[in-house]
Design an enzyme around this catalytic site. Structure first.
Site: not given
Ligand SMILES: *Cc1c(COP(=O)(O)O)cnc(C)c1O
Length: 436
Positions: A25, A158, A252, A281
């Protein structure tokens, strides 16, 4: 705390590698140089010059138990001696099988079939592929459903940076507007927040529902889109709409999973389950890259057939990496005694008390806290590089995004360190407070 040695004080690697690294970024021509970090411990980063910063972000929301937790470190040492990696095609290993069973037990409902990958974006892509193929597989039997080729996602959302996940991010705020037109357009709507907006989404689905494979949403908190909150009723509305229109629902939980919002998974606050959930994460407690798309039994069973083509043709090289799965199992061990609930509540209270005075600061339009997430929102995008530098002067590692300064510290961050973090925010946004 480790002490800096002379190698750390003269980081030649930094000068020598700088011309060859492409940073995330980043406009590489104008960006400030990055801070060389040489060690982590608990809630802290140790810089090459020996300074320590309190980490307000837990390394992009991963290190929920703090850095270098001895239990995870020991599990990693044990696993690396035995078997750092082995391919997952045709072979099985305990760390992944144990982790899949534990996730199935931990997740509500019958979300109980885990497909492992290495990053969040890839898990979202897999969930999208599962949803598309769910309808294709069912269409093969019923002659319906094969036309469901699009996704419905939301403004402020996102879901990753890869090509397909870019299409389901917020089209303007999602950092990817340059690429509009490259990939097929999805249907992007406003989150339903009341009866009226639920009816509007229902009307949209009445027209376009037959095109839609799945609704995709970050439950309770749209993270990278600006730490935007919504209530559990929104999620219940999405469940109702998905069912009414024969559409799958994907949550997600890559950011919200593993306690961040105050429940183990954000969906638990709404008392409903999606058909597929994505996790990453904090899954390994911030140690190794690992992600999962976990499907319900109904979704999983749509892939069972005498036809080999009905199977899910996917298999990342490092899928279910044993070392990463061992870290995830160790991280789950740390959740088992339930002490994280009190920790998240403690962090939440400290963020509320410490950030609330920021409402009075110039340009601030909102202050909000959910679980271990604290947000100060401004009326315009903030100068990220300048603010980062100011926070470093205050002894804090805080990296704002868009219009928000936010804190997502490790759940184990001590009270004194939480106080330093919120004091740094108050000072940088310019409010005086009796605590300071
Ligand atoms: C960080 C994130 C992603 C992407 O994960 P990466 O490991 O960076 O590819 C997808 N969805 C959400 C909600 C996120 O916070």
């Amino acid at each position: 705390m480790a002490t800096p040695d002379s190698d750390w004080l003269t980081p030649n690697w930094l000068a020598e590698g700088a011309a060859h690294i492409w940073r995330p970024y980043c406009q590489m021509q104008t960006a400030r140089p990055p801070l060389p970090v040489v060690a982590t411990l608990g809630s802290r980063l140790v810089l090459a010059d020996g300074r320590e910063l309190i980490d307000g972000l837990a390394s992009w929301w991963t290190a929920c138990h703090g850095y270098n937790h001895p239990h995870i470190a020991q599990a990693l040492r044990d696993q690396i001696e035995r078997m750092p990696h082995v391919m997952f095609g045709g072979l099985a290993h305990e760390p992944a099988y144990r982790l899949a069973k534990r996730l199935a037990d931990l997740l509500p409902g019958d979300l109980s079939h885990a497909f492992f990958a290495e990053s969040g974006s890839v898990a979202v892509e897999i969930a999208m592929k599962m949803a598309l193929q769910f309808h294709i597989n069912r269409g093969a039997q019923t002659n319906k459903g094969a036309g469901r080729t699009r996704f419905l996602s939301f403004r402020g959302g996102y879901h990753g940076d890869t090509l397909a996940t870019m299409t389901v991010c917020d089209p303007e705020e999602g950092m990817h507007s340059l690429f509009s037109g490259v990939m097929p357009a999805q249907v992007i709507a406003d989150l339903p927040r009341d009866a009226e907006s639920e009816a509007a989404l229902d009307a949209l689905l009445a027209v376009r529902g037959e095109e839609i494979a799945a609704i995709l949403v970050e439950p309770l908190v749209q993270g990278a889109g600006g730490m935007l909150l919504h209530g559990p009723e929104t999620l219940r509305a999405l469940r109702r709409l998905a069912d009414a229109h024969g559409v799958l629902l994907i949550f997600d939980e890559i950011f919200t999973g593993f306690g961040r919002t105050g429940t183990m998974f954000a969906m638990q606050a709404a008392g409903i389950e999606p058909d597929i959930v994505t996790l990453s994460k904090a899954l390994t407690g911030g140690t190794l890259p690992l992600s999962a798309a976990v499907a319900s039994t109904r979704v999983f069973e749509a892939f069972l057939s005498d036809d080999p083509e009905a199977g899910l043709m996917h298999g990342p090289t490092y899928m279910a990496n044993p070392l990463a799965c061992a870290a995830a199992n160790a991280s789950l061990d740390l959740f088992e005694d339930g002490a994280w609930r009190a920790d998240v509540a403690r962090v939440s209270a400290a963020l509320t008390e410490g950030l609330e005075p920021c409402r009075a600061a110039p340009g601030v339009v909102d202050v909000r806290v959910m679980g271990a997430i604290g947000v100060v929102e401004f009326d315009a995008p903030v100068a990220v590089g300048d603010l980062c530098a100011r926070f470093v002067e205050e002894g804090a590692w805080i990296r704002p995004m868009g219009k928000v300064i936010y804190l997502t510290p490790a759940f184990t961050t001590p009270d004194t360190d939480l106080a330093l973090l919120t004091r740094a925010v108050r000072k940088v946004v310019g409010v005086a407070h009796p605590l300071d």
